[in-house]
Design a protein around this motif. Structure first.
Motif, mmCIF file in Angstrom:
data_model
loop_
_atom_site.group_PDB
_atom_site.id
_atom_site.type_symbol
_atom_site.label_atom_id
_atom_site.label_comp_id
_atom_site.label_asym_id
_atom_site.label_seq_id
_atom_site.Cartn_x
_atom_site.Cartn_y
_atom_site.Cartn_z
ATOM 1 N N THR A 248 140.550 84.464 31.661
ATOM 2 C CA THR A 248 140.307 83.127 31.102
ATOM 3 C C THR A 248 138.856 82.975 30.670
ATOM 4 O OG1 THR A 248 142.053 82.181 32.482
ATOM 5 C CG2 THR A 248 140.414 80.652 31.590
ATOM 6 N N GLU A 251 138.136 84.774 27.221
ATOM 7 C CA GLU A 251 138.588 84.033 26.044
ATOM 8 C C GLU A 251 137.730 82.781 25.830
ATOM 9 O OE1 GLU A 251 140.940 83.341 22.663
ATOM 10 O OE2 GLU A 251 140.912 85.105 23.968
ATOM 11 N N HIS A 328 146.650 84.972 25.056
ATOM 12 C CA HIS A 328 145.400 84.222 25.157
ATOM 13 C C HIS A 328 145.048 83.474 23.890
ATOM 14 C CE1 HIS A 328 144.939 86.708 28.794
ATOM 15 N NE2 HIS A 328 144.172 85.723 29.209
#
Length: 334
Positions: A248, A251, A328
């Motif tokens: 996470t 990205e 993503h």
């Protein structure tokens, strides 16, 4: 900090050559970077020697190396040899835009505008085969537009395509107007400010090409590698609390950089043995978190970065096997 003096460039070249000795598999990109620093340091003969050393083996990109060598040779009085190399590059008809563009810009820099335009047009005829073009081919079309503008040639279809590809606030025709050079001598503050704005736009347009091969890269540790890293160096758990959080963060960081206008973004895949070798080369421990961004930068400089973002239908960078747009790339931005 980037080198900004001849001595600093020479020092950086020496560092890159030492790194090349440690990582022979990455010798070619590291030598090319070292040669560029030697040119900036004013040691053009040493840069030529590096190009020759690469060409004496079996390089992955011989035409790129030859075009760089020609550009360097012309700058210190070897015009005839440089011209011969450029003709050889053109005759070889590279399938990558970069050797063409370097050859053409070398001709342009020495007031050979007609030859530069011919070179770029030959390249466009070979490489512009669809509306979706790689960055290097887009850059070549922009360069061709500029050269043709300086020659006062009428727009053709490839110039129109360059106009469509250009995303800057200042239109290409204005950006590439030869008359704008005269405004640099103006005493009118408004004219000077307008020229500063145009130059900033031009810098933005060519930033990707100018920054090669130094993409801004973020580290991605595959899950087995991250597990091994944290088992060996638990001090780094603060950087990587969980694997999911790590993905996470990658990205989110890249999206934030993109929104800030940072070009040429990439992801580099980390491994524990490579990281430990890098830490040893820097005479520090792998548990030092400050080493992580340096490791990412070094991997990127060695040509290990994968461009971000992937197209929506391409595989996601995380290795899930899903399309980026469904992985993503489809996440909601915060």
């Amino acid at each position: 900090m980037r080198p900004d003096t001849p001595a600093a460039h020479a020092t950086e070249a020496e560092r890159l050559l030492r790194t090349a000795a440690q990582y022979p598999g990455d010798r070619e990109p590291l030598y090319l970077q070292a040669a560029a620093h030697l040119e900036l340091a004013g040691d053009r003969q040493a840069a030529t020697a590096l190009y020759d050393e690469l060409l004496s083996a079996t390089p992955a990109n011989p035409l790129l190396i030859r075009s760089l060598k020609a550009a360097n040779l012309w700058e210190y009085g070897h015009e005839a040899e440089a011209r011969a190399i450029i003709e050889g590059v053109r005759s070889a008809r590279p399938t990558d835009a970069t050797p063409w563009e370097i050859a053409a810009e070398t001709l342009e820099a020495h007031d050979e505008l007609e030859a530069a335009e011919q070179t770029l047009t030959e390249a466009a005829a070979l490489l512009v085969t669809s509306a979706e073009l790689p960055h290097a081919t887009q850059s070549l079309l922009m360069t061709r537009h500029r050269v043709r503008r300086m020659l006062a040639l009428e727009h053709d279809d490839w110039d129109a395509q360059a106009d469509r590809l250009h995303t800057g606030a200042v239109p290409l025709d204005e950006l590439h107007d030869p008359k704008r050079l005269w405004s640099l001598g103006s005493e009118d503050p408004a004219e000077l400010q307008a020229e500063i704005n145009r130059l900033r736009s031009e810098l933005g347009t060519y930033r990707t090409a100018l920054s090669r091969p130094f993409p801004v890269a973020v580290l991605h540790w595959p899950e087995p590698e991250l597990d091994e890293l944290l088992a060996a160096y638990p001090e780094l758990e603060a950087e990587y609390p969980t694997y999911r959080a790590h993905l996470t963060d990658i990205e989110a960081s890249l999206r934030e950089l993109a929104q800030a206008g940072t070009p040429n973004l990439g992801i580099v895949r980390a491994t524990v043995p490579s990281y430990e070798a890098f830490a040893a080369s820097e005479s520090t421990r792998p548990s030092n978190a400050d080493l992580l961004p340096q490791y990412a930068t070094t991997l990127a400089a060695r040509g290990k970065a994968t461009a971000w973002p992937p197209a929506g239908g391409e595989a996601c960078w995380c290795g899930s096997g899903n399309a980026y747009g469904e992985c993503h790339g489809g996440e909601e931005q915060g």
